[in-house]
Each structure stands twice: as structure tokens, then as C-alpha cells.
Scaffold this active site. Structure first.
Site, PDB file in Angstrom:
ATOM      1  N   HIS A 152       0.854  -1.184   0.000  1.00  0.00           N
ATOM      2  CA  HIS A 152       0.000   0.000   0.000  1.00  0.00           C
ATOM      3  C   HIS A 152       0.890   1.234   0.000  1.00  0.00           C
ATOM      4  CE1 HIS A 152      -4.101  -1.391   0.090  1.00  0.00           C
ATOM      5  NE2 HIS A 152      -3.833  -2.256   1.050  1.00  0.00           N
ATOM      6  N   ASP A 176      -0.139   7.001  -3.584  1.00  0.00           N
ATOM      7  CA  ASP A 176      -1.274   6.664  -4.438  1.00  0.00           C
ATOM      8  C   ASP A 176      -1.584   7.759  -5.453  1.00  0.00           C
ATOM      9  OD1 ASP A 176      -1.719   4.202  -3.334  1.00  0.00           O
ATOM     10  OD2 ASP A 176      -3.441   4.780  -2.138  1.00  0.00           O
TER      11      ASP A 176
END
Length: 376
Positions: free
Chosen positions: A125, A155
Site C-alpha cells: 500500500h 497513491d
């Protein structure tokens, strides 16, 4: 959709996080983005990442579904996917196949670790990607553990936005006569790139490889956030001498000789205590009135609830409502090719018939595909 990307058609294989953010950016700026959802997929009507799309729901694991997506991609300018390396190849939708069908296709691949390297097949992540790139190490207070900057840095800044830039760059190359190509966009690479300036500072001997000890990471008394008497916060960034002088004046420190040596890092902790004490004596509104609209380099630290209501944001339309949901407006703005207002995310599969009809599928074939569960 109107905007500088009007006339560009992008296929988006449904995913989460950075790939949809890339799709949102392209759609915001005028591209037609066709999101290929899984059968049974659910769309959150309040999700800004899925705004301004067209939607088709397809069983991507069936041969008929794969053939359908290939047909869509034959007429597209680009495709974006956010699976682990090798997944689309196993589905029969890898770049070799799709660029064979459409040599001008720009095939964008969004991953955390990249298509190659020892970590390529591992799960991860944002926090992991920015840790490996060195970006996370520099975020936090001195002597404390690193603080994840939500998932903005990996992200979205180093991932989805970087892929959007890569897509537009490759689309421009196609317009200028080049063939289509594959874009390997990794959040490790992108978040590393976002730290370029601090690498320059480090090379010049102006940056310590320790969080909370540098000019721009909260160590300096003139570049940090401070708590006010009402528990709310303000942010100060008075780096330049003329701005620093205005800060001293606003805080009543013009005649305090301790503040003369602005860049003496050894004095920063003691000076910060003095500044913090003064700011903590008054509520945030007091400092907004005293420092706002000056060259101090000042702003209140606004919550998500407060930011859309601030007069500056309201005047610029920085936040908008889409179907009753408050969200950031498209950015940047264009003087010659303004963009349309975003539209809400569509129900999964809402445009299936129209999109397949455009590919030459007749009503009978579409009905047969629906009956067989290939589309929904």
C-alpha cells in the site's frame, strides 16, 4: 465532456485508488473515459474518483468478455489498468495483444512497485511504497517515528497523477506520429521523483537525512504549524527575510535580538517555544485578522468541513458539489478550453448497450451477451 482532452477515448479497467484517480483526471479534462466494471460491481455514488465516466459491466474472465474489451480497445486512444504485473496478460488483455489490435494505443499500467524488480509481485500500500522510495523517512518530528501523509504522496501524487501525465505525454507523441506504447508507472518511482528538490538540497549540504531537523520539515520556528488558544491551528512559512520581518512585527518580536539570526538552526528549538507561546495566547481568528492577506506567508489550518467555506476557496470554486456531494473541483483551469462540470458516477453497466452498439454489436447480439451473463 469539454476540455483540452475532448475527443480522446480511454478504457479504464476497474480498480481502486490511483488508477481511478488517473481516470478522474483524464475525464475532468475532457476525455471520454469508459470504465469496465466487473459483473456485480457496485459504484459508490459519492465517490469523486469515479465521476464523469461511462460504464460497462463485463465478465472479464469469459472469452466473450475478453473479446468485447478487445473490441472496445480497438477504437480507443488509451487504456489504464491497476492490476499486479501479469494479470492482464493472463486475462488475454495484455499490451502485446491490445497493441497488436491497435498499434496507436497508449497502455498505462499503475502499480506500487513497478512491472519489474524483486518486489514486483508483492502486495503493498501507499505507506510501503513511499517507505521504500525514501519519501516517508523525512516526514515527522525529530526523534519520533515517521508519519504517513494519509495516502496522498504514493497513491495520488506519485501514482495516479504521474500516470495521467504519462498518458497525456504518450498521447501527444502518438499525435506527432509515434506508435502507441506501454507506460510502467510505479508509486515507488513517482514518490521518489516528488522528493527531487530535497535530493538537491542534500547534495548541496543543506539537508540532514533526519526528519524534523530541516528548513521545510517543521524544524524552523518560521516554517511550521502552531496551536492557537482555541485549539485550532495556523501555518506559517516566513522564509524570505522580508517576510520574516513582517512575522516578527506581527508577533511583537521586532526588537528581540534572539530572532536576528534567522537561519541559525541551533537556535530554532528555543525560538519556536517563544513563537508557540505567543500564538497560543490568542484564538485562530485573531491571527487570521492580524496575519491574513499579508506577505507573512500565513494561512489557517482548515479542516475538510471548513475548507470549502473559506472565502478564497469559495471565490475560486476550489470545491464543488456533484449530486449533493462536496468534492474538489477539476484542476488546473484553462483559459481557452474550459472543462465541463463533473457528472456523478454512473450505475455499473449503465452505458453497456450504447458502447457495444458503437462497436457494431446489434441488439440481438447484445441481448444474447446479457442473457449469457457476459455483460450486465
Amino acid at each position: 465532456m469539454a476540455g483540452p482532452l475532448a475527443g480522446i477515448r480511454i478504457i479504464e479497467l476497474a480498480g481502486i485508488g490511483p488508477a481511478p484517480f488517473c481516470g478522474m483526471m483524464l475525464a475532468d479534462h475532457g476525455a471520454e473515459v469508459i470504465r469496465v466494471e466487473r459483473i456485480g460491481g457496485r459504484i459508490q455514488a459519492t465517490d469523486p474518483l469515479l465521476r464523469s465516466r461511462r460504464s460497462i459491466a463485463v465478465d472479464m474472465k469469459s472469452p466473450e468478455g475478453v473479446a468485447l474489451i478487445r473490441d472496445l480497445a480497438k477504437d480507443a486512444d488509451g487504456l489504464i489498468e491497476g492490476f499486479r504485473p501479469g494479470v492482464t496478460e493472463r486475462l488475454g488483455l495484455g499490451p502485446d495483444i491490445l497493441l497488436g489490435d491497435n498499434p496507436k494505443l497508449v497502455y498505462g499500467r499503475m502499480t506500487g512497485w513497478g512491472q519489474t524488480g524483486p518486489y514486483a509481485q508483492a502486495a503493498g500500500h501507499d505507506i510501503n511504497y513511499i517507505a521504500l522510495s525514501g519519501a516517508l523517512h523525512g516526514i515527522g518530528r525529530k526523534g519520533e517515528k515517521p508519519v504517513p501523509p494519509v495516502n496522498y504522496l504514493g497513491d495520488f501524487g506519485g501514482g495516479g497523477m504521474m500516470l495521467a501525465f504519462g498518458m497525456v505525454s504518450a498521447l501527444l507523441a502518438v499525435k506527432n506520429g509515434a506508435d502507441g506504447q506501454v507506460i510502467d508507472c510505479a508509486m515507488t518511482d513517482g514518490s521518489a521523483l516528488l522528493t527531487a528538490m530535497t535530493w538537491g538540497f542534500r547534495a548541496a549540504g543543506m539537508w540532514k537525512d533526519e526528519a524534523g531537523t530541516n528548513l521545510l520539515d517543521g524544524a524552523a520556528h518560521f516554517y511550521d504549524s502552531y496551536e492557537c488558544a482555541d485549539g485550532r491551528f495556523i501555518a506559517i512559512g516566513s522564509i524570505e527575510p522580508q517576510f520574516y520581518a513582517q512575522l516578527r512585527e506581527a508577533l511583537g518580536l521586532t526588537d528581540d535580538p534572539d530572532f536576528d539570526a534567522q537561519m541559525d538552526a541551533g537556535r530554532w528549538p528555543a525560538l519556536k517555544e517563544k513563537v508557540a507561546s505567543i500564538i497560543a495566547s490568542k484564538p485562530r481568528d485573531h491571527w487570521c485578522e492580524k496575519m491574513g492577506h499579508t506577505d507573512i506567508c500565513f494561512a489557517p489550518v482548515l479542516s475538510m468541513a471548513e475548507a470549502p467555506e473559506h472565502p478564497h476557496n469559495a471565490a475560486r470554486g476550489t470545491f464543488i458539489e456533484v449530486a449533493g456531494t462536496t468534492q474538489p473541483a477539476p484542476a488546473p483551469r484553462y483559459g481557452g478550453t474550459p472543462t465541463d462540470a463533473p457528472t456523478p458516477p454512473p450505475q455499473a453497466g449503465r452505458h453497456s448497450d450504447d458502447l457495444l452498439g458503437r462497436c457494431g454489436y446489434d441488439e440481438e447480439k447484445i441481448a444474447d451477451l446479457r442473457k449469457a451473463g457476459v455483460i450486465a
